[in-house]
Scaffold this active site. Structure first.
Site, short mmCIF file in Angstrom:
data_model
loop_
_atom_site.label_atom_id
_atom_site.label_comp_id
_atom_site.label_asym_id
_atom_site.label_seq_id
_atom_site.Cartn_x
_atom_site.Cartn_y
_atom_site.Cartn_z
N HIS A 28 0.87 -1.11 -0.05
CA HIS A 28 -0.06 -0.03 0.09
C HIS A 28 1.01 1.19 0.15
CE1 HIS A 28 -4.04 -1.72 1.50
NE2 HIS A 28 -3.13 -2.65 0.95
N GLU A 50 0.49 3.84 1.81
CA GLU A 50 0.71 4.30 3.11
C GLU A 50 1.89 3.37 3.74
OE1 GLU A 50 -2.12 3.30 1.69
OE2 GLU A 50 -3.88 3.64 3.17
#
Ligand SMILES: Nc1ccn([C@H]2C[C@H](O)[C@@H](COP(=O)(O)O)O2)c(=O)n1
Length: 204
Positions: A182, A184
């Site tokens: 991801h 993030e």
């Protein structure tokens, strides 16, 4: 300062704002606090307006004139920050412009939240994932500490080169078997343990 001009007379030899924009487009692109607004209308409406202003009827004449100027008009339209379609009366346009609050300072100079979200969109454009396009920006004291986008881990064959079977599935595959990190995760991997209390901006 507000400049108002129309593109029409440029082609009849009169000097207009559009004329000036064509010559000075570098100036307008680089100049802060300058917004270029284009106002367009549906073809049928423009035809009606043309009939009224030119006192002519023939649709082919209208289209000939439209097509002759099309490339030049399109170039200027593409330079615009906003394109508004106004198929109504002038009064409605002015009301719409008023409501739009076009000279709001935030529009001309983004606040930090808008700025970092715009950066997250830019970061997302580097994704190598074929399923999602996500960007993340970690910020501390209004400064960028780290960025991350989604994709297979560094050093591995990329998702868009066929490395993630899950993303290649027609139905989007299962997230549990997806090899992509991801955005993030990548940003947090980048930032390390030392930088605590960051603000995370993510565009999904
Ligand atoms: N500035 C960066 C560079 C890389 N990444 C992450 C994104 C992928 O998971 C992986 C490999 O990316 P690539 O070098 O193929 O573009 O590393 C990132 O988040 N930010």
């Amino acid at each position: 300062m507000i400049l108002i001009g129309i593109i029409g007379p440029i082609y009849s030899g009169k000097r207009t704002i559009a004329d000036w924009l064509k010559r000075e487009h570098e100036f307008t692109e680089r100049r802060p606090f300058f917004l270029l607004l284009a106002v367009d209308a549906e073809l049928r409406v423009r035809y009606e307006r043309w009939k009224h202003s030119e006192n002519k009827e023939n649709f082919n004449d209208f289209m000939d004139q439209n097509d002759k100027n099309w490339n030049e008009i399109r170039k200027i339209m593409y330079m615009a920050d906003f394109i508004i379609t106004n198929s109504s009366e002038k009064a409605d346009l002015y009301k719409y412009l008023n409501d739009l609050d076009i000279t709001n300072p935030v529009r001309l100079r983004p606040d930090y939240d808008t700025y970092f979200m715009n950066l997250a969109d830019l970061v997302a454009s580097r994704t190598n994932c074929i399923k999602r396009k996500v960007g993340c920006v970690l910020v501390k004291d209004s400064r960028v500490i780290a960025t991350g986008y989604n994709g297979t881990a560094r050093g591995l064959k990329n998702c868009n080169e066929g490395n993630c079977e899950s993303c290649s599935q027609e139905d989007g595959g299962k997230s549990s078997t997806c090899k992509c990190l991801h955005a993030e995760e990548n940003a947090l991997l980048e930032v390390g343990r030392e930088n605590k209390d960051c603000i995370l901006y993510c565009n999904t």
